[in-house]
Design an enzyme around this catalytic site. Sequence first.
Site, PDB file in Angstrom:
ATOM      1  CE  LYS A  82     -11.867  -0.527   0.669  1.00  0.00           C
ATOM      2  NZ  LYS A  82     -10.892  -1.658   1.426  1.00  0.00           N
ATOM      3  CB  SER A 117      -3.767   0.875  14.160  1.00  0.00           C
ATOM      4  OG  SER A 117      -4.195   0.527  15.301  1.00  0.00           O
ATOM      5  CE  LYS A 156      -4.313   4.230  11.006  1.00  0.00           C
ATOM      6  NZ  LYS A 156      -5.035   3.188  10.440  1.00  0.00           N
ATOM      7  N   GLY A 197       2.901  -0.283   1.552  1.00  0.00           N
ATOM      8  CA  GLY A 197       1.518  -0.736   0.842  1.00  0.00           C
ATOM      9  C   GLY A 197       0.440   0.217   1.575  1.00  0.00           C
TER      10      GLY A 197
HETATM   11  P1  NAD Z   1      -6.860  -3.993  14.511  1.00  0.00           P
HETATM   12  O1  NAD Z   1      -7.672  -2.905  15.304  1.00  0.00           O
HETATM   13  O2  NAD Z   1      -7.530  -5.687  14.750  1.00  0.00           O
HETATM   14  O3  NAD Z   1      -5.440  -4.215  15.514  1.00  0.00           O
HETATM   15  C1  NAD Z   1      -4.539  -3.190  15.660  1.00  0.00           C
HETATM   16  C2  NAD Z   1      -3.293  -3.631  15.702  1.00  0.00           C
HETATM   17  O4  NAD Z   1      -2.358  -2.236  16.019  1.00  0.00           O
HETATM   18  C3  NAD Z   1      -2.893  -4.493  17.009  1.00  0.00           C
HETATM   19  O5  NAD Z   1      -1.714  -5.103  16.701  1.00  0.00           O
HETATM   20  C4  NAD Z   1      -2.661  -3.498  18.284  1.00  0.00           C
HETATM   21  O6  NAD Z   1      -1.977  -3.958  19.064  1.00  0.00           O
HETATM   22  C5  NAD Z   1      -1.901  -2.236  17.507  1.00  0.00           C
HETATM   23  N1  NAD Z   1      -2.063  -1.086  18.153  1.00  0.00           N
HETATM   24  C6  NAD Z   1      -3.111  -0.426  18.503  1.00  0.00           C
HETATM   25  N2  NAD Z   1      -2.761   0.701  19.315  1.00  0.00           N
HETATM   26  C7  NAD Z   1      -1.485   0.927  19.120  1.00  0.00           C
HETATM   27  C8  NAD Z   1      -0.647   1.955  19.430  1.00  0.00           C
HETATM   28  N3  NAD Z   1      -1.072   3.018  20.022  1.00  0.00           N
HETATM   29  N4  NAD Z   1       0.589   1.855  19.092  1.00  0.00           N
HETATM   30  C9  NAD Z   1       1.221   0.515  18.579  1.00  0.00           C
HETATM   31  N5  NAD Z   1       0.256  -0.347  18.047  1.00  0.00           N
HETATM   32  C10 NAD Z   1      -0.979  -0.175  18.480  1.00  0.00           C
HETATM   33  O7  NAD Z   1      -6.450  -3.628  13.236  1.00  0.00           O
HETATM   34  P2  NAD Z   1      -6.111  -4.299  11.855  1.00  0.00           P
HETATM   35  O8  NAD Z   1      -7.448  -4.440  11.121  1.00  0.00           O
HETATM   36  O9  NAD Z   1      -5.276  -5.570  12.086  1.00  0.00           O
HETATM   37  O10 NAD Z   1      -5.371  -3.266  11.062  1.00  0.00           O
HETATM   38  C11 NAD Z   1      -3.974  -2.759  11.298  1.00  0.00           C
HETATM   39  C12 NAD Z   1      -3.732  -1.670  10.609  1.00  0.00           C
HETATM   40  O11 NAD Z   1      -3.688  -1.838   9.085  1.00  0.00           O
HETATM   41  C13 NAD Z   1      -4.518  -0.420  10.771  1.00  0.00           C
HETATM   42  O12 NAD Z   1      -3.958   0.690  10.969  1.00  0.00           O
HETATM   43  C14 NAD Z   1      -5.503  -0.350   9.464  1.00  0.00           C
HETATM   44  O13 NAD Z   1      -6.097   0.907   9.048  1.00  0.00           O
HETATM   45  C15 NAD Z   1      -4.513  -0.957   8.475  1.00  0.00           C
HETATM   46  N6  NAD Z   1      -4.814  -1.272   7.162  1.00  0.00           N
HETATM   47  C16 NAD Z   1      -4.117  -1.087   6.010  1.00  0.00           C
HETATM   48  C17 NAD Z   1      -4.496  -1.596   4.826  1.00  0.00           C
HETATM   49  C18 NAD Z   1      -3.696  -1.140   3.518  1.00  0.00           C
HETATM   50  O14 NAD Z   1      -4.154  -1.572   2.524  1.00  0.00           O
HETATM   51  N7  NAD Z   1      -2.426  -0.680   3.787  1.00  0.00           N
HETATM   52  C19 NAD Z   1      -5.588  -2.511   4.769  1.00  0.00           C
HETATM   53  C20 NAD Z   1      -6.321  -2.805   5.942  1.00  0.00           C
HETATM   54  C21 NAD Z   1      -5.926  -2.109   7.196  1.00  0.00           C
END
Ligand code: NAD
Length: 321
Positions: free
Chosen positions: A67, A199, A226, A292
Amino acid sequence: MFVVPESEIAGLVSPAQCFEAVEAVFSAMARDEAYNFPVIRESIGHADALYGFKSGFDRAGKVLGLKSGGYWPGNVEKGLANHQSTVVLFDPDTGRPAALVGGNLLTALRTAAASAVSIRHLARSDSRVLGLLGAGHQSAFQMRAAAAERPFEKVVGWNYHPEMLPRLAETATELGLPFEAVSLEDLGAQADVIVTISSSFAAQLLDAHVRPGTHLACMGTDTRGKQEIDPAIFARARVFTDEVAQSLSIGEAQHAVAAGLIGADDIVQIGGVINGTVPGRQSDDDITLFDGTGVGLQDLAVAARAVAAARAKGVAVEVDL
Ligand code: NAD
């Protein structure tokens, strides 16, 4: 090879099929029949973008590929999603490209499936309150997948940006569950299962917030730096992950390990629990924590299912490369 465009992905694979695919590949990883290659993730010095590859080979499922994608913060102004990804599958017998698959929706589905796998195998069976920390794009997928795993009666949620909380309320309503926006103290006090999907770069959920018996699925931390939870929680939890190497380098555990609170040997691959070769939750008072991190094999597993479904439905476009 077959092309399955992003616009066709919705409806090709159900959350239940994604669950099955992710659980199977976690199981194969623990049997050493599937492995991920090292992750590449670079800040490319253009458009503020982070770009990289996750790849691997599942010998059991005969799925090989990668990917590729990342995060373009300016995309939203162009009417595009900030996270962009594409999966390329190869024929493991010949190395020929087999499929090119839109990976955006699949990423959300496979990430939600991973935390759901952890809930099925690690959460207390009498879990009734689901907690969400995070209200962004992934949160709705997470809530839906989690809700399928236990007969939850209520959802509680907290988000760093409170103005986004109505999104959680909407998804809870769609699931027929009452929703309450709560403080972090109340999130820990009420929730039996907590999914963190933000995030954040600093601990939000603190050690004092988390009760014995809680299951935590920490899904937001997928990059160095993070952080969503207090590393002290790791010291009193049974810790599980999709892949130990990623948990140590880019997962939530990176901080607890750096602080010397736990070591690599304290982190258990969830596939072993699925296979019944290592214990999962051992008492109702255990805190179970799933880190995860998101492995490439999850992406390949759901993409392979999507290709099979697209071919069966006649929506995969065949091209000669
Ligand atoms: P998004 O940008 O749609 O939402 C971001 C979220 O983080 C919101 O709830 C926002 O309020 C919060 N946020 C933003 N800045 C912040 C800060 N400074 N402190 C605390 N919270 C904060 O993102 P998303 O697509 O919902 O993804 C969320 C997270 O999940 C990201 O970090 C992304 O990289 C991660 N992710 C992980 C996987 C995995 O397999 N583990 C897969 C996809 C996404």
